[in-house]
Design an enzyme around this catalytic site. Sequence first.
Site, short mmCIF file in Angstrom:
data_model
loop_
_atom_site.label_atom_id
_atom_site.label_comp_id
_atom_site.label_asym_id
_atom_site.label_seq_id
_atom_site.Cartn_x
_atom_site.Cartn_y
_atom_site.Cartn_z
N TYR A 1 -2.37 5.43 -4.28
CA TYR A 1 -3.42 6.43 -4.09
C TYR A 1 -2.98 7.69 -4.84
O TYR A 1 -1.83 8.14 -4.66
CB TYR A 1 -3.62 6.77 -2.61
CG TYR A 1 -4.33 5.71 -1.82
CD1 TYR A 1 -5.60 5.27 -2.19
CD2 TYR A 1 -3.75 5.16 -0.67
CE1 TYR A 1 -6.27 4.30 -1.46
CE2 TYR A 1 -4.42 4.20 0.07
CZ TYR A 1 -5.67 3.77 -0.32
OH TYR A 1 -6.34 2.81 0.41
N THR B 1 -5.90 2.47 -6.94
CA THR B 1 -7.16 2.46 -6.20
C THR B 1 -8.01 3.66 -6.60
O THR B 1 -7.55 4.81 -6.51
CB THR B 1 -6.91 2.46 -4.68
OG1 THR B 1 -6.25 1.25 -4.33
CG2 THR B 1 -8.21 2.56 -3.91
N SER C 1 0.81 -1.21 0.00
CA SER C 1 0.00 0.00 0.00
C SER C 1 0.85 1.27 0.00
O SER C 1 1.94 1.30 0.59
CB SER C 1 -0.91 0.01 1.24
OG SER C 1 -1.56 1.26 1.40
N HIS D 1 -13.76 -1.69 -1.29
CA HIS D 1 -12.77 -1.30 -0.28
C HIS D 1 -13.07 -1.97 1.06
O HIS D 1 -12.90 -1.39 2.13
CB HIS D 1 -12.75 0.23 -0.11
CG HIS D 1 -11.39 0.78 0.18
ND1 HIS D 1 -10.58 1.31 -0.80
CD2 HIS D 1 -10.69 0.89 1.33
CE1 HIS D 1 -9.46 1.73 -0.27
NE2 HIS D 1 -9.48 1.47 1.02
N LYS E 1 -8.42 -0.91 -9.08
CA LYS E 1 -9.11 -1.45 -7.91
C LYS E 1 -10.24 -0.53 -7.48
O LYS E 1 -10.07 0.69 -7.42
CB LYS E 1 -8.11 -1.62 -6.76
CG LYS E 1 -8.68 -2.21 -5.48
CD LYS E 1 -7.57 -2.43 -4.47
CE LYS E 1 -8.08 -3.08 -3.19
NZ LYS E 1 -8.87 -2.13 -2.37
#
Length: 387
Positions: free
Chosen positions: A130, A156, A107, A276, A252
């Site tokens: 992100y 994402t 992440s 999520h 995603k």
Amino acid sequence: MPVITTIDDLRRMHKRRAPKMFYDYAESGSWTEQTFRENTSDFDLIRLRQRVAVDMSNRTTTSQMIGQDVAMPVALAPVGLTGMQCADGEIKAAKAAEKFGVPFTLSTMSICSIEDVAEHTSTPFWFQLYVMQDEEFVDNIIARAKNAGCSALVLTLDLQILGQRHKDLKNGLTAPPKLTIPTMINLATKWRWGLGMLQTKRRSFGNIVGHAKGVGDTSSLSSWTAEQFDLQLDWAKIAKLKEKWGGKLILKGILDVEDAKKAVEIGADAIIVSNHGGRQLDGALSAIRMLPSIVAAVGDKIEVHMDSGIRSGQDVLKALALGAKGTYIGRAFIYGLGAMGEEGVTKALEVIHKELDITMALCGRRDVQTLDRDVLLVPKNFEGEWA
């Protein structure tokens, strides 16, 4: 060691051993948590079709995800603050995934940095991004992922704005934890966790602190993250990011057929049907309910994966039988990590693999790649009739 037979066994150990704020961070959804709950309960509505007197020998769960060989079609999903569940958590999870033969996804909001994970593994891992308003930071982190040899970018799309998770606000979630009286009382009972944290230097967001402009320590981090998620992210920006990355791209957070079609149009390599983990739009349908219609719409044009709600090998089998080419576990491996570190992640993968393998055999199949809807009994109104 206690006898561990299910993912829930690991969850209970995780709850005992990890600080409350970090256990609650993993085991929660947004608002009323309706979608969080239905992500798992909707799997229970799907039943399995038992077959007998078939050859069950020489079974295989091997497959591919975006052209990468995998021991089973299960990847470790990107989970923020993984290194707060257990010291050096991302490194330990990545090592367990590498040894097992499944992909690990790091992440953006990890505690261990891209470079930390690359230094401790030899198999290329995937990196989740992100999109932030600071374009220089985004360009730099993409370059860092390339330099680390990451083999896929997982972008994402469902967190341009943060869904409210009541438990995090009430617990005062921070990394590292602020030493309030309630927090100190709780930490005093988590000696195993504390000893691990004392032995590592990785206690904040390793991909951000020292890399983002104006963020040199944790005191400046919270204000930066609160302001940085790109509210203007759109399909044109996604296409530009695809060009900048230049490699395999997985999108995603797809939960709608029209969005799946857009992903096909921009040339993504795969999509992840996901809400999520129920942590963003509470009241959205579960990922497993939305999977069949998305597969029907684009499954012959793009690789469809599924995330959100998987807690067993049977859940994996159900997703694959409904058309997914790959699945992701988040909480399931976090439970193992919080319970027993790297060994716990391995145990979570072993539990899921065994359940997948045995269930597949009892459904009359020997190869995971031959699973289809014929092994399932699906309620006629499973996808729902919505006005």
